[in-house]
Design an enzyme around this catalytic site. Structure first.
Site, PDB file in Angstrom:
ATOM      1  N   ASP A 181       0.818  -1.220   0.000  1.00 35.06           N
ATOM      2  CA  ASP A 181       0.000   0.000   0.000  1.00 35.06           C
ATOM      3  C   ASP A 181       0.855   1.275   0.000  1.00 35.06           C
ATOM      4  O   ASP A 181       0.388   2.334   0.389  1.00 35.06           O
ATOM      5  CB  ASP A 181      -0.973  -0.009   1.188  1.00 35.06           C
ATOM      6  CG  ASP A 181      -0.260  -0.104   2.535  1.00 35.06           C
ATOM      7  OD1 ASP A 181       0.901  -0.556   2.562  1.00 35.06           O
ATOM      8  OD2 ASP A 181      -0.869   0.286   3.546  1.00 35.06           O
ATOM      9  N   GLU A 267       8.886  -2.883  13.645  1.00 30.83           N
ATOM     10  CA  GLU A 267      10.118  -2.418  13.012  1.00 30.83           C
ATOM     11  C   GLU A 267      11.225  -2.287  14.043  1.00 30.83           C
ATOM     12  O   GLU A 267      12.342  -2.772  13.871  1.00 30.83           O
ATOM     13  CB  GLU A 267       9.908  -1.052  12.328  1.00 30.83           C
ATOM     14  CG  GLU A 267       8.906  -1.050  11.190  1.00 30.83           C
ATOM     15  CD  GLU A 267       7.459  -0.868  11.629  1.00 30.83           C
ATOM     16  OE1 GLU A 267       7.166  -1.001  12.839  1.00 30.83           O
ATOM     17  OE2 GLU A 267       6.619  -0.610  10.751  1.00 30.83           O
TER      18      GLU A 267
END
Ligand code: UDP
Ligand code: MN
Length: 317
Positions: A181, A267
Site C-alpha cells: 500500500d 520495526e
C-alpha cells in the site's frame, strides 16, 4: 449377506469421508509430518518451522539481454519483500508496485500471500509482471487477525526464511520490506543499493505526520522526527529501512515477533536484533528527502454491487 455388507459399508462411509476431509484441510493449511518419539516441544518447534516453509516456491524472471546482464552483474540484488492479501484493490496495488519494480535493475520480488494457497490472481499477475519474483504463501492464524494486532508478521518471516535457505555468503544483496500500500520512487532503490549494514531514510504519511524521519548529525542518526511514540528505539516505518543480505544471513534468529511486541513496534523490535542506532547508514541526502509514501488506497465503495444478478461475463479486477 449382501445386506450385512451394505449396512457395514454405509456405517463406515461417513467416517472415511470425515477422515479424507480432515486430511485435506490439514494439508491445505500446512504440510508437516509428525515424528514419533519427539518431545511435544520439539514437535511444536518443528511444526512452526514447517509452517514457515512453502510447499514449493514458484519463481519467474523476465528476459534480460546478455549485455544488460554483464553491465549489471556487479550490483547487489535488491530483494523486496511484499506481504499481500486478497481484497478489491489488491491487483491495483500490485500493479503500481510492479510498474516501479520492473524498472529497477537486479531486482527480485518476494511476494508472500496471506493465504492458504497461491491464488490464481496473484500467480497470473506475477507471471506477466516483467519482474523477477518468488511467490510464497502462508496464512495468518485467525487469532492474529484482529484490530490492534501487527499484520503480515508470518509473511515477512517466511520471506526471511526463504532468503536464509536459498542465498549464501557469496550472494551480494539488500533486503527491503515493500508493503503493497506504498508508493515507491525509483530513486529509493538507487539509495538503498549501497546498504552495507542497515540503511534508513524518511517515509511520507506515517507517524501521524506528513513524514517521519531520522534526525541526522555528523552523518549519524541522533534522534527521530515523529508524531507517534518517539520513545521507540528505531522510530521508523517498515518502508523506512533496508538491510544488507549478509546481515540477514549472519543473524539467523532475527525475525518479526508476535510475542511481546506491542502494536506498531514491529520495526523497532526487529532492528534491535540486528543493529544499533549509531551504526545506521542515513540515505536520501542525510534523511532530508521523502522517496517512499504510505499512500494507502481508499477502500472502494461497492454498495451498488448486485447481490444476485452478476454481469454476463466474469472479469478479474
Ligand atoms: N497484509 C496481509 N494480511 C493482512 C493485512 C495486511 O498480508 O491481513 C499485508 C498488506 O497487504 C501490506 C502489509 O501486510 O502489504 C501491511 O498491511 P497494512 O498496510 O494493512 O498495515 P498497516 O500499514 O496499517 O500497518
Ligand atoms: Mn500499510
Amino acid at each position: 449377506m449382501k445386506s450385512v455388507l451394505l449396512s457395514r459399508f454405509l456405517i463406515l462411509l461417513p467416517w472415511v469421508l470425515i477422515v479424507i476431509i480432515m486430511i485435506d484441510i490439514d494439508i491445505k493449511r500446512t504440510i508437516w509430518i509428525p515424528v514419533a518419539g519427539r518431545s511435544s516441544r520439539a514437535l511444536q518447534q518443528q511444526q512452526q518451522q514447517q509452517q514457515l516453509q512453502p510447499r514449493v516456491a514458484r519463481t519467474g524472471a523476465p528476459r534480460v539481454t546478455q549485455s544488460q546482464n554483464q553491465n549489471q552483474s556487479a550490483l547487489p540484488v535488491i530483494y523486496a519483500i511484499t506481504p499481500t492479501y486478497t481484497r478489491p484493490v489488491q491487483k491495483a496495488e500490485l500493479t503500481r508496485l510492479a510498474q516501479a519494480f520492473r524498472q529497477v535493475a537486479r531486482f527480485h520480488w518476494i511476494v508472500v500471500e496471506d493465504s492458504t494457497t497461491r491464488t490464481d490472481l496473484v500467480s497470473r499477475f506475477l507471471a506477466r509482471s516483467g519482474v523477477s519474483f518468488t511467490h510464497l504463501h502462508v496464512y495468518t492464524p485467525r487469532r492474529y487477525k484482529r484490530a490492534g494486532m501487527p499484520r503480515a508478521t508470518e509473511q515477512r518471516n517466511l520471506a526471511l526464511t526463504w532468503l536464509r535457505q536459498h542465498r549464501t555468503k557469496k550472494d551480494p544483496g539488500v533486503v527491503f520490506f515493500a508493503d503493497d500500500d506504498n508508493t515507491y520512487s525509483l530513486e529509493l532503490f538507487e539509495e538503498m543499493r549501497s546498504t552495507r549494514g542497515v540503511s534508513i531514510w524518511p517515509v511520507g504519511f506515517v507517524g501521524g505526520r506528513a513524514y517521519e524521519r531520522p534526525v541526522v548529525s555528523g552523518g549519524k542518526v541522533v534522534g527521530w522526527y515523529t508524531g507517534w511514540r518517539p520513545d521507540r528505539s528505531f522510530a521508523t516505518d517498515m518502508a523506512g529501512f533496508a538491510v544488507n543480505l549478509q546481515v540477514i544471513l549472519a543473524n539467523p534468529r532475527a525475525l518479526f515477533k508476535r510475542r511481546g511486541s506491542q502494536p506498531g513496534m514491529q520495526e523497532s523490535d526487529f532492528l534491535k536484533q540486528i543493529t544499533k542506532v549509531t551504526d545506521l547508514e542515513p540515505k536520501a541526502s542525510n534523511c532530508t528527502r521523502v522517496l517512499v509514501w504510505h499512500t494507502r488506497t481508499e477502500k472502494p465503495h461497492l454498495t451498488n454491487e448486485p447481490s444476485h444478478r452478476k454481469d454476463t461475463i466474469v472479469i478479474e479486477v
